[in-house]
Design a protein around this motif. Sequence first.
Motif, mmCIF file in Angstrom:
data_model
loop_
_atom_site.group_PDB
_atom_site.id
_atom_site.type_symbol
_atom_site.label_atom_id
_atom_site.label_comp_id
_atom_site.label_asym_id
_atom_site.label_seq_id
_atom_site.Cartn_x
_atom_site.Cartn_y
_atom_site.Cartn_z
ATOM 1 N N LEU A 87 0.772 -1.414 -0.010
ATOM 2 C CA LEU A 87 -0.034 0.017 0.324
ATOM 3 C C LEU A 87 1.020 1.073 -0.215
ATOM 4 N N ALA A 88 1.775 0.964 0.511
ATOM 5 C CA ALA A 88 2.642 2.332 0.791
ATOM 6 C C ALA A 88 3.625 2.111 -0.610
ATOM 7 N N ILE A 89 3.847 1.314 -1.340
ATOM 8 C CA ILE A 89 5.439 1.677 -2.292
ATOM 9 C C ILE A 89 3.654 1.911 -3.522
ATOM 10 N N GLY A 90 2.778 1.313 -3.323
ATOM 11 C CA GLY A 90 1.255 1.733 -4.001
ATOM 12 C C GLY A 90 1.411 3.200 -4.434
ATOM 13 N N THR A 91 0.862 3.786 -3.368
ATOM 14 C CA THR A 91 1.202 5.128 -2.606
ATOM 15 C C THR A 91 0.925 6.220 -3.238
ATOM 16 N N ALA A 92 2.787 5.544 -2.877
ATOM 17 C CA ALA A 92 3.701 6.893 -3.674
ATOM 18 C C ALA A 92 4.008 6.154 -5.058
ATOM 19 N N PHE A 93 4.220 5.164 -5.459
ATOM 20 C CA PHE A 93 3.805 5.294 -6.823
ATOM 21 C C PHE A 93 3.193 5.260 -7.790
ATOM 22 N N GLN A 94 1.990 5.657 -7.272
ATOM 23 C CA GLN A 94 0.876 6.171 -8.197
ATOM 24 C C GLN A 94 0.631 7.548 -7.940
ATOM 25 N N ALA A 95 1.371 8.599 -6.555
ATOM 26 C CA ALA A 95 1.321 9.948 -6.922
ATOM 27 C C ALA A 95 2.103 10.520 -8.009
ATOM 28 N N LEU A 96 2.897 9.078 -7.697
ATOM 29 C CA LEU A 96 4.739 10.463 -8.967
ATOM 30 C C LEU A 96 4.646 10.354 -10.739
ATOM 31 N N VAL A 97 3.974 8.815 -10.441
ATOM 32 C CA VAL A 97 3.375 8.579 -12.162
ATOM 33 C C VAL A 97 2.365 9.341 -12.189
ATOM 34 N N ASN A 98 1.402 10.024 -12.073
ATOM 35 C CA ASN A 98 0.084 10.930 -12.191
ATOM 36 C C ASN A 98 0.359 12.365 -12.368
ATOM 37 N N SER A 99 1.616 13.130 -11.545
ATOM 38 C CA SER A 99 1.808 13.658 -11.543
ATOM 39 C C SER A 99 2.497 14.500 -12.696
ATOM 40 N N PRO A 100 1.819 16.395 -12.365
ATOM 41 C CA PRO A 100 1.618 16.750 -13.522
ATOM 42 C C PRO A 100 3.450 16.998 -13.866
ATOM 43 N N GLU A 101 4.408 16.939 -13.250
ATOM 44 C CA GLU A 101 5.852 16.572 -13.100
ATOM 45 C C GLU A 101 6.149 15.812 -14.532
ATOM 46 N N SER A 102 5.689 14.429 -13.980
ATOM 47 C CA SER A 102 6.120 13.197 -14.703
ATOM 48 C C SER A 102 4.949 13.119 -15.912
ATOM 49 N N ILE A 103 3.542 12.781 -15.563
ATOM 50 C CA ILE A 103 3.267 13.197 -17.228
ATOM 51 C C ILE A 103 3.686 13.960 -18.358
ATOM 52 N N GLY A 104 4.522 15.831 -17.632
ATOM 53 C CA GLY A 104 5.543 15.967 -18.861
ATOM 54 C C GLY A 104 6.418 15.407 -19.246
#
Length: 217
Positions: free
Chosen positions: A95-112
Amino acid sequence: MSDRTTAPGPGRPKDPAKREAILGAAQVLFLANGYEGSSMEAIAAEAGVSKLTLYSHFRDKEALFCDAVKSTCETRLPRSLFLLEPGRTMEQVLLAIGTAFQALVNSPESIGLHRVMVAMATQNPALSRLFFDAGPQRLLGDLEALFAEADRRGLLVAPAPLSAAEHFCSLVKGGAHFRLLIGYSDEPTADEAERHVREVVSLFLRAYGPGAAGKPD
């Protein structure tokens, strides 16, 4: 006083604050202008340092780009997340990894950044490989090591830990990530993100948990 006399010389410790400023400036400009559109001169100016200082920290733009990607991953997905510590269940770790990973890949910075890399894929495939090795491959490696250790301890049934790592990442990204990449939808709300990660972890544990139906003999 000239740059040459003020910049750190061989053997002298470099200023970590300047390194962080350079990495921050690189992240801003790479996202705003793309890789090719971001010169080392512009990054130095954005960071408020001289070119000599910049090159004392990073030998070239590729090295700076890779370190900017690594820095983002290390900040958003610290190695401590991938430790099987006493008192933490496998579900809590995932859960901790999944939450952090989703927040990263879906962030505007990562999408850009992903959009930049897709645009560069045919022009500079070597850069795409550098990006993958600095970011996604690092995450897969950490997950592979985690799942291999969990398999040894009987916490998961993951005889092919790299495949399990790829499955987990794909499940977390889901369809929302692609919709974000093409500008089809907005970033999920906090409640939607939490619900998705919990569903993913539940599904993953049904497939890879000790009581999984596909457990090898």
